[in-house]
Design an enzyme around this catalytic site. Structure first.
Site, PDB file in Angstrom:
ATOM      1  CE1 TYR A  12     -18.782   9.348 -13.590  1.00  0.00           C
ATOM      2  CE2 TYR A  12     -19.967   8.274 -11.801  1.00  0.00           C
ATOM      3  CZ  TYR A  12     -18.781   8.615 -12.418  1.00  0.00           C
ATOM      4  OH  TYR A  12     -17.589   8.213 -11.861  1.00  0.00           O
ATOM      5  CD  GLU A  66       4.618  -3.527  -2.213  1.00  0.00           C
ATOM      6  OE1 GLU A  66       4.888  -4.197  -1.190  1.00  0.00           O
ATOM      7  OE2 GLU A  66       3.875  -2.528  -2.179  1.00  0.00           O
ATOM      8  CD  GLU A  70       6.100  -7.288   0.889  1.00  0.00           C
ATOM      9  OE1 GLU A  70       6.423  -8.326   0.265  1.00  0.00           O
ATOM     10  OE2 GLU A  70       4.925  -6.897   1.005  1.00  0.00           O
ATOM     11  N   PRO A  87     -10.979 -14.537  -8.687  1.00  0.00           N
ATOM     12  CG  PRO A  87     -11.608 -16.601  -7.814  1.00  0.00           C
ATOM     13  CD  PRO A  87     -10.464 -15.859  -8.419  1.00  0.00           C
ATOM     14  CD  GLU A 116      10.459 -15.782  10.220  1.00  0.00           C
ATOM     15  OE1 GLU A 116      11.398 -16.484   9.758  1.00  0.00           O
ATOM     16  OE2 GLU A 116       9.548 -16.238  10.915  1.00  0.00           O
TER      17      GLU A 116
END
Length: 148
Positions: A12, A66, A70, A87, A116
């Protein structure tokens, strides 16, 4: 290097799953939708509405969710802008999927992890978090300059 099962009969290999983030560039009336981050990294700085992809979720569905969580705005995905590989030493997702979205409905109001939510005109942009947000905004500004 990957972690593997130490037993000779196991074979595995443990593959570490990357974190996948999804964000949306929403332009409305020549203004860009940004949220002020209420969580780390880059708390207090501005970014595109974005979040992590849930297991089994369609990235475009994540993007719409999302933005709504938000900003309280309903959008439609109109285009895939780019898929970024980030990266490992950079905070946030290791893969970031950026869509373009069209504003459909709603009254703007910050929610979830946003302090905000604001539509900014091109001449009054705040300090931006994340290289992907800066690149998306740069490309939008360059594209609209060329098209004028």
């Amino acid at each position: 290097m990957r972690r593997v099962c130490p037993r000779d009969d196991c074979h595995y290999v443990y593959f570490t799953e990357p974190k996948v983030g999804v964000g949306v560039l929403v332009i409305h009336n020549d203004q860009v939708l940004l949220i002020k981050r209420g969580v780390h990294p880059f708390i207090g700085q501005w970014s595109l509405p974005a979040g992590y992809l849930d297991a089994g979720e369609d990235p475009a569905v994540t993007a719409v969710r999302e933005v709504y969580e938000e900003t309280n705005l309903t959008i439609a995905i109109t285009n895939l802008i780019n898929v970024y590989h980030l990266p490992p030493n950079q905070p946030g997702a290791s893969i970031f999927i950026l869509y373009q979205g069209q504003y459909l409905d709603g009254t703007i109001q910050a929610g979830d992890d946003a302090r905000e939510a604001v539509f900014f005109p091109r001449h009054a942009l705040p300090e931006l978090a994340f290289d992907t947000t800066r690149q998306a905004i740069h490309n939008w500004l360059a594209q609209t300059t060329i098209n004028q």
